[in-house]
Motif scaffolding. Structure first.
Motif, mmCIF file in Angstrom:
data_model
loop_
_atom_site.group_PDB
_atom_site.id
_atom_site.type_symbol
_atom_site.label_atom_id
_atom_site.label_comp_id
_atom_site.label_asym_id
_atom_site.label_seq_id
_atom_site.Cartn_x
_atom_site.Cartn_y
_atom_site.Cartn_z
ATOM 1 N N GLY A 224 -39.953 14.476 9.406
ATOM 2 C CA GLY A 224 -40.636 14.769 8.143
ATOM 3 C C GLY A 224 -40.174 16.119 7.621
ATOM 4 O O GLY A 224 -40.545 17.161 8.155
ATOM 5 N N ALA A 225 -39.353 16.096 6.581
ATOM 6 C CA ALA A 225 -38.841 17.358 6.017
ATOM 7 C C ALA A 225 -39.860 17.903 5.008
ATOM 8 O O ALA A 225 -40.220 17.225 4.053
ATOM 9 C CB ALA A 225 -37.501 17.115 5.334
ATOM 10 N N LEU A 226 -40.293 19.123 5.278
ATOM 11 C CA LEU A 226 -41.360 19.725 4.478
ATOM 12 C C LEU A 226 -40.782 20.697 3.448
ATOM 13 O O LEU A 226 -39.991 21.574 3.792
ATOM 14 C CB LEU A 226 -42.311 20.468 5.422
ATOM 15 N N HIS A 227 -41.196 20.529 2.188
ATOM 16 C CA HIS A 227 -40.734 21.399 1.104
ATOM 17 C C HIS A 227 -41.925 22.151 0.493
ATOM 18 O O HIS A 227 -43.050 21.667 0.542
ATOM 19 C CB HIS A 227 -40.052 20.568 0.016
ATOM 20 N N VAL A 228 -41.614 23.287 -0.116
ATOM 21 C CA VAL A 228 -42.688 24.120 -0.670
ATOM 22 C C VAL A 228 -42.654 24.092 -2.204
ATOM 23 O O VAL A 228 -41.703 23.598 -2.810
ATOM 24 C CB VAL A 228 -42.548 25.579 -0.155
ATOM 25 N N TRP A 357 -23.770 15.774 -4.778
ATOM 26 C CA TRP A 357 -24.145 15.661 -3.365
ATOM 27 C C TRP A 357 -25.384 16.484 -3.065
ATOM 28 O O TRP A 357 -25.491 17.633 -3.502
ATOM 29 C CB TRP A 357 -22.989 16.157 -2.478
ATOM 30 N N TRP A 358 -26.267 15.898 -2.311
ATOM 31 C CA TRP A 358 -27.403 16.641 -1.719
ATOM 32 C C TRP A 358 -28.076 15.732 -0.725
ATOM 33 O O TRP A 358 -27.583 14.635 -0.473
ATOM 34 C CB TRP A 358 -28.372 17.150 -2.786
ATOM 35 N N GLN A 359 -29.152 16.181 -0.120
ATOM 36 C CA GLN A 359 -29.836 15.368 0.881
ATOM 37 C C GLN A 359 -31.308 15.753 0.939
ATOM 38 O O GLN A 359 -31.727 16.751 0.335
ATOM 39 C CB GLN A 359 -29.161 15.531 2.251
ATOM 40 N N THR A 360 -32.067 14.944 1.664
ATOM 41 C CA THR A 360 -33.522 15.153 1.738
ATOM 42 C C THR A 360 -33.840 16.616 2.063
ATOM 43 O O THR A 360 -34.707 17.232 1.448
ATOM 44 C CB THR A 360 -34.117 14.231 2.831
ATOM 45 N N GLU A 361 -33.128 17.173 3.032
ATOM 46 C CA GLU A 361 -33.442 18.530 3.501
ATOM 47 C C GLU A 361 -33.171 19.594 2.434
ATOM 48 O O GLU A 361 -33.804 20.644 2.443
ATOM 49 C CB GLU A 361 -32.630 18.866 4.764
ATOM 50 N N THR A 362 -32.226 19.344 1.543
ATOM 51 C CA THR A 362 -31.904 20.371 0.537
ATOM 52 C C THR A 362 -32.803 20.248 -0.686
ATOM 53 O O THR A 362 -32.776 21.127 -1.554
ATOM 54 C CB THR A 362 -30.432 20.304 0.069
ATOM 55 N N GLY A 363 -33.560 19.166 -0.789
ATOM 56 C CA GLY A 363 -34.577 19.025 -1.842
ATOM 57 C C GLY A 363 -34.058 18.846 -3.254
ATOM 58 O O GLY A 363 -34.784 18.391 -4.126
ATOM 59 N N GLY A 364 -32.821 19.230 -3.509
ATOM 60 C CA GLY A 364 -32.250 19.119 -4.846
ATOM 61 C C GLY A 364 -30.729 19.157 -4.764
ATOM 62 O O GLY A 364 -30.157 19.393 -3.682
ATOM 63 N N PHE A 417 -31.983 29.381 -0.465
ATOM 64 C CA PHE A 417 -32.235 28.799 -1.788
ATOM 65 C C PHE A 417 -33.613 28.123 -1.771
ATOM 66 O O PHE A 417 -34.102 27.694 -0.711
ATOM 67 C CB PHE A 417 -31.106 27.838 -2.189
ATOM 68 N N PRO A 418 -34.258 28.028 -2.951
ATOM 69 C CA PRO A 418 -35.690 27.673 -2.974
ATOM 70 C C PRO A 418 -36.040 26.310 -2.398
ATOM 71 O O PRO A 418 -37.124 26.147 -1.840
ATOM 72 C CB PRO A 418 -36.049 27.700 -4.463
ATOM 73 N N SER A 419 -35.179 25.314 -2.529
ATOM 74 C CA SER A 419 -35.588 23.958 -2.142
ATOM 75 C C SER A 419 -35.142 23.567 -0.737
ATOM 76 O O SER A 419 -35.296 22.407 -0.356
ATOM 77 C CB SER A 419 -35.034 22.939 -3.135
ATOM 78 N N LEU A 420 -34.639 24.507 0.041
ATOM 79 C CA LEU A 420 -34.283 24.157 1.426
ATOM 80 C C LEU A 420 -35.574 23.845 2.192
ATOM 81 O O LEU A 420 -36.570 24.552 2.047
ATOM 82 C CB LEU A 420 -33.537 25.312 2.099
ATOM 83 N N PHE A 421 -35.568 22.790 2.993
ATOM 84 C CA PHE A 421 -36.791 22.415 3.718
ATOM 85 C C PHE A 421 -37.221 23.556 4.626
ATOM 86 O O PHE A 421 -36.391 24.336 5.098
ATOM 87 C CB PHE A 421 -36.598 21.099 4.464
#
Ligand code: AMP
Length: 577
Positions: A224-228, A357-364, A417-421
């Motif tokens: 479960g990747a958590l973002h803020v 390119w991006w992934q769940t963990e990078t959020g954006g 960066f802001p959207s990193l999990f």
């Protein structure tokens, strides 16, 4: 290849100068931050701040139902509906930081749940509605779900049978139930009717948890990747520079919010940039899609390679049959977009399809081809301003950045960066393993050319990408092992042109069980019922043993090499049968 049009009109006119001048510190000012305690809240930035301004009566979401009828929400209506749901949560005693799960298709209740949960400072976690009971159980269990929003059909099909195994699940809200069924199974419309459309967003810190997205790992169950809340800075900036949102734009993201793209770009990024989103509730249909692009005058269309490949195969020349003059930017994410697909886009729509390119963990979005920049067909593009991407050698001995251009390496991103999990839920060790000093290790292999464009090579692990969805082999193997005839199971991704990879299972049967066609059908039926059709193996092969290391780990890499007729590589750890 040329870019999409007249550079001067793009938000990102000159990549290099924007990259050198960009600072994440300016985003708060751009978003009009004031002194109130809720300024960081994603729902405030995405909805409420617009609902009290010039966008008040602008359509935020236009849902296109299966029969083509529409349901629309202006920014003001979305503010009121999401406030009602935030009040529902607080009436039910849901506290700050607790997770609200959704399990539904692209229905309004899902979108209102997302925004209402964020408003109430709860954490929103969408699950894919096509999952079978096992993947749903794993995720609700790990997330200690207390509350779930779903539909009656999904409840009957999937959730109902899990209730005994989920003792912490206190409330199940059904989007289409007229009246409450019990103290636990509640009616969405009744709760919403009784809740006030006014809600004061509580103080929200930039680092307060906001979104939980489950993603698959090679070993173990989903993470479960958590973002803020601060992740919204990335959603805003990528919406501006990659998707190129302008006032009045009509945007269509075809991704389902059960996956991260459908949340970051199907909900948050377009709202925070104040544009109108189209949401089609039907599944893929080429003629329907083209006619929606025409009828809705879509300006920006964000889709995926699986859909592009299906459109390519249909041999329809869209510009001969449809007026797509409004279409300004087409983008794709989730899997490699081949050079051929980019060129097909140029021929079919008059503009190239921009891979990112991006992934769940990078959020954006992290790496992209920008509308104003020369497109290299087959390349993922260049890092977003504010993002530092590099390649590294990652071995047991350590971590070393690689000079480019040259060798391929592990794709890594500089932290900060802001959207990193911020965590994998309850899995500190797994989270720590993703970092080496200042660098986040993405798990992908890539190379970079002399002009700085990144090119995708593959995953560094065994994760499977099928129709754009991540599937963890361990999760599939664990479910297969519950079949009474199966002694062992090993699962790999087998390349398949139309869906990227298909899930293939190698199965060792228990003594006395026959490897017949009927057995294959029985196992397939079992897998589809428990895992859901999106995750269940599409191909099954019976084998007498699966290769393992001496410590008992399945050597999926070796199975894959054998399947593809490739060199077997280092087999020194192979257990000898
Ligand atoms: P997910 O976390 O499910 O969004 O999947 C992320 C993974 O999908 C990445 O780590 C890549 O392996 C793959 N992926 C996403 N976008 C691309 C792309 N543009 N090209 C190649 N692979 C991609």
């Amino acid at each position: 290849m040329s870019s999409t049009g007249n550079n001067a009109d793009y938000n990102l006119v000159d990549y290099d100068s924007k990259r050198s001048s960009f600072s994440w510190d300016t985003v708060e000012k751009e978003l009009g931050f004031g002194e109130a305690g809720y300024e960081h809240n994603i729902a405030h930035l995405a909805v409420d701040r617009h609902a009290t301004g010039v966008l008040r009566d602008v359509i935020a979401f236009r849902f296109i139902q299966k029969d083509r009828s529409r349901q629309e929400f202006t920014y003001l209506q979305l503010k009121e509906e999401s406030s009602r749901f935030a009040n529902v949560l607080s009436n039910l005693g849901i506290q700050k930081g607790e997770t609200v799960f959704s399990l539904a298709g692209r229905i309004p209740a899902l979108y209102i749940t997302a925004l209402g949960s964020l408003k109430a400072t709860a954490v929103f976690c969408p699950l894919f509605s096509v999952f079978g009971p096992e993947p749903v159980f794993q995720r609700l269990h790990k997330g200690e779900a207390k509350i779930l929003v779903t539909t009656s059909a999904i409840y009957e099909r999937t959730v109902n049978q899990l209730e005994d195994r989920l003792p912490s699940l206190q409330y199940i809200i059904l989007s289409d139930l007229e009246e409450h069924r019990s103290d636990k199974v509640l009616s969405w419309s009744r709760l919403m009717k009784e809740a006030s459309p006014d809600f004061e967003i509580p103080t929200t810190g930039p680092e307060d948890p906001a979104l939980l997205h489950f993603t698959s790992g090679t070993t173990g169950m989903p993470k479960g990747a958590l973002h803020v809340h601060k992740a919204v800075h990335t959603h805003y900036i990528t919406g501006k520079y990659v998707l190129d949102f302008h006032p009045g734009d009509i945007f269509w993201c075809t991704a389902d919010p059960g996956w991260v793209t459908g949340t970051s770009y199907g909900i948050i990024a377009p709202l925070v940039n104040g544009v109108t989103s189209i949401i089609d509730q039907e599944e893929f249909d080429a003629m329907r899609w083209y006619s929606i692009l025409q009828e809705q005058k879509v300006n920006i269309w964000y889709t995926a390679p699986t859909a592009v490949r299906r459109l390519m195969r249909m041999d329809i020349k869209p510009l001969e049959k449809f007026n797509l003059d409004s279409l300004r930017v087409i983008l794709s994410v989730g899997e490699p977009l081949s050079a051929e697909a980019v060129l097909w886009g140029e021929r079919s729509f008059g503009i190239p399809i921009l891979d990112n390119w991006w992934q769940t963990e990078t959020g954006g979005i992290m790496i992209a081809n920008y509308p104003s920049m020369e497109v290299r067909p087959g390349s993922m593009g260049k890092p977003l301003p504010g993002i530092e991407a590099a390649l590294a050698d990652v071995t047991e001995e350590g971590f070393k950045l690689i000079e480019y251009p040259g060798k391929q390496g592990h794709l890594v991103l500089k932290k900060g960066f802001p959207s990193l999990f911020r965590a994998y839920l309850h899995e500190e060790e797994r989270f720590k393993k993703c970092f080496a000093g200042d660098w986040y290790l993405t798990g992908d292999l890539a190379k970079q050319d002399a002009d700085g464009y990144f090119w995708f090579i593959g995953r560094a692990d065994d994760i499977i990408k099928t129709s754009g969805h991540m599937v963890g082999p361990f999760e599939v193997e664990s479910t297969l092992m519950r079949h009474p005839a199966i002694a062992e199971a090993a699962v790999i991704g087998k390349p398949e042109p139309s869906i990227g990879e298909l899930v293939k299972a190698f199965i060792v049967l228990k003594p006395g069980k026959e490897p017949t066609e009927d057995m294959k059908l029985d196992i397939t039926g079992f897998a589809r019922k428990n895992l859901g059709p999106a995750v269940a193996p599409k191909e099954i092969e019976f084998v007498s043993s699966v290769p393992k290391t001496r410590s008992g780990k399945i050597l999926r890499r070796l199975l894959k090499a054998r399947e593809l007729g490739l060199p077997e590589g280092d087999t020194s750890t192979l257990e000898q049968n």
